[in-house]
Design a protein around this motif. Structure first.
Motif, mmCIF file in Angstrom:
data_model
loop_
_atom_site.group_PDB
_atom_site.id
_atom_site.type_symbol
_atom_site.label_atom_id
_atom_site.label_comp_id
_atom_site.label_asym_id
_atom_site.label_seq_id
_atom_site.Cartn_x
_atom_site.Cartn_y
_atom_site.Cartn_z
ATOM 1 N N VAL A 42 0.827 -1.190 0.000
ATOM 2 C CA VAL A 42 0.000 0.000 0.000
ATOM 3 C C VAL A 42 0.873 1.256 0.000
ATOM 4 N N HIS A 43 1.906 1.256 0.835
ATOM 5 C CA HIS A 43 2.779 2.422 0.941
ATOM 6 C C HIS A 43 3.398 2.750 -0.417
ATOM 7 N N TYR A 44 3.896 1.750 -1.098
ATOM 8 C CA TYR A 44 4.536 1.963 -2.396
ATOM 9 C C TYR A 44 3.533 2.488 -3.416
ATOM 10 N N ALA A 45 2.303 2.016 -3.353
ATOM 11 C CA ALA A 45 1.269 2.495 -4.275
ATOM 12 C C ALA A 45 0.906 3.946 -3.976
ATOM 13 N N LEU A 46 0.855 4.325 -2.686
ATOM 14 C CA LEU A 46 0.514 5.700 -2.322
ATOM 15 C C LEU A 46 1.543 6.699 -2.858
ATOM 16 N N GLU A 47 2.778 6.263 -3.033
ATOM 17 C CA GLU A 47 3.814 7.134 -3.606
ATOM 18 C C GLU A 47 3.420 7.636 -4.986
ATOM 19 N N ARG A 48 2.622 6.840 -5.680
ATOM 20 C CA ARG A 48 2.286 7.126 -7.077
ATOM 21 C C ARG A 48 0.948 7.841 -7.246
ATOM 22 N N VAL A 49 0.354 8.255 -6.132
ATOM 23 C CA VAL A 49 -0.971 8.876 -6.174
ATOM 24 C C VAL A 49 -0.878 10.348 -5.793
ATOM 25 N N LYS A 50 -1.316 11.215 -6.699
ATOM 26 C CA LYS A 50 -1.432 12.635 -6.360
ATOM 27 C C LYS A 50 -2.878 12.961 -5.998
ATOM 28 N N HIS A 51 -3.821 12.415 -6.772
ATOM 29 C CA HIS A 51 -5.250 12.650 -6.551
ATOM 30 C C HIS A 51 -5.969 11.315 -6.424
ATOM 31 N N LYS A 52 -7.133 11.332 -5.790
ATOM 32 C CA LYS A 52 -7.850 10.063 -5.558
ATOM 33 C C LYS A 52 -8.176 9.333 -6.854
ATOM 34 N N THR A 53 -8.285 10.062 -7.948
ATOM 35 C CA THR A 53 -8.571 9.413 -9.234
ATOM 36 C C THR A 53 -7.373 8.633 -9.778
ATOM 37 N N ASP A 54 -6.213 8.747 -9.144
ATOM 38 C CA ASP A 54 -5.001 8.046 -9.596
ATOM 39 C C ASP A 54 -4.861 6.641 -9.024
ATOM 40 N N VAL A 55 -5.718 6.255 -8.084
ATOM 41 C CA VAL A 55 -5.531 4.997 -7.356
ATOM 42 C C VAL A 55 -5.510 3.787 -8.287
ATOM 43 N N ARG B 47 -5.019 3.478 -11.475
ATOM 44 C CA ARG B 47 -3.870 3.515 -12.391
ATOM 45 C C ARG B 47 -2.577 3.162 -11.656
ATOM 46 N N ALA B 48 -2.410 3.670 -10.432
ATOM 47 C CA ALA B 48 -1.199 3.395 -9.653
ATOM 48 C C ALA B 48 -1.098 1.911 -9.304
ATOM 49 N N VAL B 49 -2.208 1.317 -8.898
ATOM 50 C CA VAL B 49 -2.201 -0.108 -8.540
ATOM 51 C C VAL B 49 -1.960 -0.964 -9.788
ATOM 52 N N GLN B 50 -2.602 -0.618 -10.884
ATOM 53 C CA GLN B 50 -2.386 -1.382 -12.121
ATOM 54 C C GLN B 50 -0.928 -1.312 -12.564
ATOM 55 N N GLU C 236 -4.243 -9.598 -5.840
ATOM 56 C CA GLU C 236 -4.269 -8.679 -4.692
ATOM 57 C C GLU C 236 -4.664 -7.256 -5.082
ATOM 58 N N LYS C 237 -4.803 -7.040 -6.372
ATOM 59 C CA LYS C 237 -5.069 -5.698 -6.903
ATOM 60 C C LYS C 237 -6.310 -5.055 -6.279
ATOM 61 N N GLU C 238 -7.425 -5.748 -6.288
ATOM 62 C CA GLU C 238 -8.673 -5.171 -5.785
ATOM 63 C C GLU C 238 -8.576 -4.854 -4.294
ATOM 64 N N GLU C 239 -7.995 -5.758 -3.525
ATOM 65 C CA GLU C 239 -7.847 -5.556 -2.080
ATOM 66 C C GLU C 239 -7.004 -4.306 -1.784
ATOM 67 N N ILE C 240 -5.943 -4.123 -2.543
ATOM 68 C CA ILE C 240 -5.074 -2.964 -2.336
ATOM 69 C C ILE C 240 -5.793 -1.673 -2.736
ATOM 70 N N GLU C 241 -6.524 -1.717 -3.833
ATOM 71 C CA GLU C 241 -7.303 -0.533 -4.236
ATOM 72 C C GLU C 241 -8.314 -0.133 -3.159
ATOM 73 N N VAL C 242 -9.014 -1.116 -2.616
ATOM 74 C CA VAL C 242 -10.011 -0.846 -1.568
ATOM 75 C C VAL C 242 -9.322 -0.209 -0.367
ATOM 76 N N LYS C 243 -8.189 -0.769 0.054
ATOM 77 C CA LYS C 243 -7.460 -0.239 1.213
ATOM 78 C C LYS C 243 -7.006 1.202 0.946
#
Length: 159
Positions: free
Chosen positions: A1-14, A16-19, A31-38
């Motif tokens: 999750v932490h690594y994915a948050l690095e790639r998010v500027k706005h909530k609409t980026d989630v 794309r960042a996880v993918q 695990e993609k969906e679970e991480i997006e939800v978190k």
């Protein structure tokens, strides 16, 4: 999750960042969906949700390096001319806050923590980031808001 948050500027980026993390092999597809939800749960926390919205004039820096120069006093070499004196050496320390948001003349630091809560240690870390920012002439008079986000507990601490 932490690594994915690095790639998010706005909530609409989630999504794309996880993918992107899936595509790069950092997380498995299952695990993609679970991480997006978190991530959406974290970003929806009332204390921080506004910081993931686009806003005119807002600047966002994720994992921005701050280089701090440290002055270290060391004993002088033992020779006749420097007995009892000290010399000063300069070294650098690199700090990397998770997220810095600059809105006009207000700075907000957000630090994500995925492990157990070590509030005093984490406060020291965030305060060090704030001091580094205040040492930059451009920001020396800016108020700084400091937040620690415990991602597992979905909890935000103001420092």
């Amino acid at each position: 999750v932490h690594y994915a948050l690095e790639r998010v500027k706005h909530k609409t980026d989630v999504a794309r960042a996880v993918q992107k993390l899936v595509n790069e092999g950092y997380i498995p597809e299952e695990e993609k969906e679970e991480i997006e939800v978190k991530m959406h749960q974290i970003i929806a926390l009332p204390e921080i949700t506004d910081f993931y919205e686009p806003k005119a004039g807002r600047q966002i820096f994720n994992e921005k390096e701050l280089v701090v120069k440290l002055q270290v006093k060391t004993p002088a070499m033992a020779n006749v001319s420097s007995v009892g004196t000290q010399t000063t050496a300069t070294s650098e320390k690199v700090l990397r806050p998770d997220r810095i948001i600059i809105d006009n003349e207000l700075i907000t630091i957000i630090e994500y923590k995925t492990g157990i809560e070590k509030l005093e240690e984490h406060k020291r870390q965030v305060n060090e980031y704030a001091q580094a920012l205040l040492a930059i002439d451009t920001f020396k008079d800016f108020p700084i808001q400091k937040l620690i986000v415990y991602t597992e507990d979905l909890k935000v601490e103001r420092v």
